[in-house]
Design a protein around this motif. Structure first.
Motif, short mmCIF file in Angstrom:
data_model
loop_
_atom_site.label_atom_id
_atom_site.label_comp_id
_atom_site.label_asym_id
_atom_site.label_seq_id
_atom_site.Cartn_x
_atom_site.Cartn_y
_atom_site.Cartn_z
N LYS A 129 116.66 -22.27 127.48
CA LYS A 129 115.24 -21.99 127.32
C LYS A 129 114.39 -23.09 127.95
N LYS A 149 105.73 -16.44 128.94
CA LYS A 149 106.15 -15.12 128.45
C LYS A 149 106.40 -14.16 129.60
N GLY A 187 107.40 -14.98 132.49
CA GLY A 187 108.48 -15.47 133.34
C GLY A 187 108.01 -16.06 134.65
N THR A 188 106.72 -16.40 134.74
CA THR A 188 106.18 -16.93 135.99
C THR A 188 105.96 -18.44 135.95
#
Length: 587
Positions: free
Chosen positions: A303, A496, A498-499
């Motif tokens: 993560k 959130k 993913g960028t």
């Protein structure tokens, strides 16, 4: 931007187009009283609903009076700010406001620092000619904040801060007419709402409608209990602001005087939360390196970015708004809670005390710390790691109540073993400070090389969102920083989606970081005050003999004698936590 000229009280002033009369008047030293209007320079927001009408002025050629906060200057405008008509109108408005306001100034938490009280004094209000029904609302006591809406004047400053700056959206104006009030949806209690307890609504409230839970009486009760040993920890931001309560300039470091005052008040030991900040770096920094190593090894399940977890207001925010991302933030407890956990175990053992006989008090710049200390996961058989948390303002009241001449106190040192800290610990007070402290330690642990340059100026500043790339001996560590929950939301949305390209992100709920916490002396959005506090923190860091957390000799001893290794089994049990889904459920 084009300029225009106008006249205010027979004085010519030139301002940019779009400037309000209030701001134009300030440029020439003319004070127009306000209540609802508030300009927050440090976050770039301005509250001007024009509802209170205390700022009315007279304009040549206009029949009715104009609210100066909402009226934009025009070329050739003739403004009169203190004619008899204006003064009479302001007095009438103030009398009407006061007719629906409790006359509790002697016992009100804001007495002496209340904008409503100050404006009434300026206008010479001595009696209320209008008598009638007064609003009556239920008092709402949460673990950190009290809402006493009988004192609300509907200025809506809190709504602006909660909705626009913090994007929490807990507070808004509801109902109409005499029943109108600022409250959570459906007038639910704060504890059941989306409130994060960041307390920024309290920081801008002009009256006593919003205030912190006062724990000073409980602290005094503990101090006079002969069966209790009472120790206190002080957060790094407190030392840079406490002096303001005693007439000192913002940014005056009062570390030694603060320690002296606490000892004279009667605390058995006075420790520094900076020690626990160094401990936090050992755990959080190790966790960062562990995730990075897995990432570099090709583990696609790791993560990243890791998110700092020192700020309880921010923790509440992501638990409420991003419950599907609870495995992204670091699991390290905040310094306040790490201190409590070590105090109630290691220190209690050293002092030959039972856990329940040791009372841990914290002095924090924050209201959310009051809530954090009551969370059940930070208790052992119902006994909390931190028993009571008070704010900088509450401490100042205790010092005054003890009849201490603060400015004449001699400097004293923190007690050990939990009073020794490094420069890395103290900079936790500033936005960017936690990640800078982490980088100082993580660099050396990762590279096994000495970090010669410990000042990472690229991580400092007051921009709401900042980014920097730090060279980890060939590996480009990408860092993001946000202060203020509105800015945090922007970075979280990227994570959130993913960028996000960051490896680590530091987030603090309060604008400016802990130096701008809601428990600090009121700064009313003055950026210069926050900058002076921040500069003081960096001065204390620069003056420290040791400036890297992993070099703190007492931290080294703590791991050798008690904890084992960072993120090891015992350290994880005492110093790490888990998070909960607090998103309101729709029934």
């Amino acid at each position: 931007m084009s300029q225009i000229k106008l006249t205010i009280d027979n004085k010519t002033v030139q301002v940019a187009q779009g400037t309000s009369i209030v701001d134009a008047a300030k440029q020439i030293g003319v004070n127009i009283p306000t209540l609802c209007h508030m300009k927050l320079e440090h976050v770039g927001y301005e509250n001007k609903p024009g509802g209170c009408r205390i700022c009315v002025v007279e304009l040549e050629g206009r029949k009715n009076l104009a609210p100066a906060c909402k009226t934009i200057c025009t070329e050739g405008m003739q403004v009169s700010t203190h004619t008899l008509r204006v003064i009479n109108a302001r007095r009438t408005v103030m009398e009407l406001i006061l007719s629906d306001h409790p006359a509790e100034c002697l016992t009100c938490v804001k007495s002496g620092k209340c904008d409503l009280q100050t404006r009434a004094q300026e206008l010479g209000i001595r009696e209320i000619p209008y008598q009638g029904e007064q609003s009556k609302y239920k008092e709402d006591k949460s673990p950190a904040i009290i809402r006493d809406m009988d004192k609300c004047i509907m200025c809506r400053r809190c709504e602006m801060m909660c909705k626009q700056v913090q994007t929490v959206g807990c507070l808004s104006a509801i109902n109409r007419g005499f029943e109108s009030v600022v409250a959570p949806a459906f007038e639910m209690d704060l504890e059941k709402s989306t409130c994060t307890y960041c307390g920024q609504c309290v920081a801008v409230c002009p009256t006593g409608a919003l205030s912190e839970i006062d724990n000073t009486r409980k602290v005094i009760a503990a101090l006079v209990n002969p069966n209790k040993t009472v120790i206190v920890q002080t957060a790094p931001a407190v030392r840079a602001a406490l002096g303001e309560e005693f007439g000192l300039e913002p940014g005056t470091l009062v570390t030694g005087k603060m320690v002296s005052a606490l000892k004279k008040i009667g605390f058995d030991k006075v420790f520094d939360t900076d020690f626990a900040a160094d401990l936090t770096i050992m755990e959080e920094g190790t966790e960062l390196l562990n995730r990075l190593q897995k990432h570099l090894a090709g583990d696609k399940n790791v993560k990243l970015p890791i998110l700092t977890s020192c700020c309880p207001g921010w923790v509440n925010f992501f638990e409420t708004n991003y419950p599907d991302m609870l495995d992204v933030p670091s699991t390290a407890k905040s310094p306040q809670q790490m201190f409590g956990a070590i105090a109630k175990t290691y220190l209690a053992e050293q002092m030959k005390l039972k856990r329940e006989d040791l009372v841990v008090v914290s002095v924090m710049p924050c209201l959310a710390k009051k809530y954090e200390s009551q969370r059940k996961e930070f208790q052992v058989n119902g006994n909390p790691d931190v028993d009571l948390s008070i704010t900088t303002r509450e401490l100042s009241q205790m010092i005054k109540g003890a009849n201490l001449n603060f400015n004449e106190l001699h400097n004293e040192e923190f007690d050990n073993p939990m009073g020794e800290s490094t420069g890395a610990g103290v900079i936790f007070a500033n936005t960017g400070g936690v990640i800078e402290a982490a980088v100082r330690t993580a660099y050396e642990l990762h590279t096994q090389k000495t970090l010669e340059k410990v000042d990472f100026h690229e991580l400092r500043g007051f921009e709401g969102i900042r980014s920097a790339t730090v060279d980890f001996d060939g590996f480009p560590l990408k860092i993001g920083i946000a202060h203020g929950l509105g800015h945090a939301r922007q970075l979280l949305n990227e994570v959130k989606a993913g960028t996000s390209t960051f490896h680590a992100i530091e987030i603090m709920a309060c604008p400016g970081g802990c130096i701008g916490g809601a428990g600090q002396p009121y700064h009313h959005g003055d950026t210069n005050i926050l900058k002076q506090r921040a500069a003081a923190i960096y001065r204390e860091d620069a003056g420290k003999a040791i400036r890297k957390s992993h070099q703190n000799p007492f931290i080294i001893k703590l791991y050798d004698e008690f904890l084992g290794e960072p993120c090891g089994e015992k350290a994880h049990k005492l110093l790490h936590t888990h998070y909960f889904d607090k998103k309101p459920k729709v029934k």
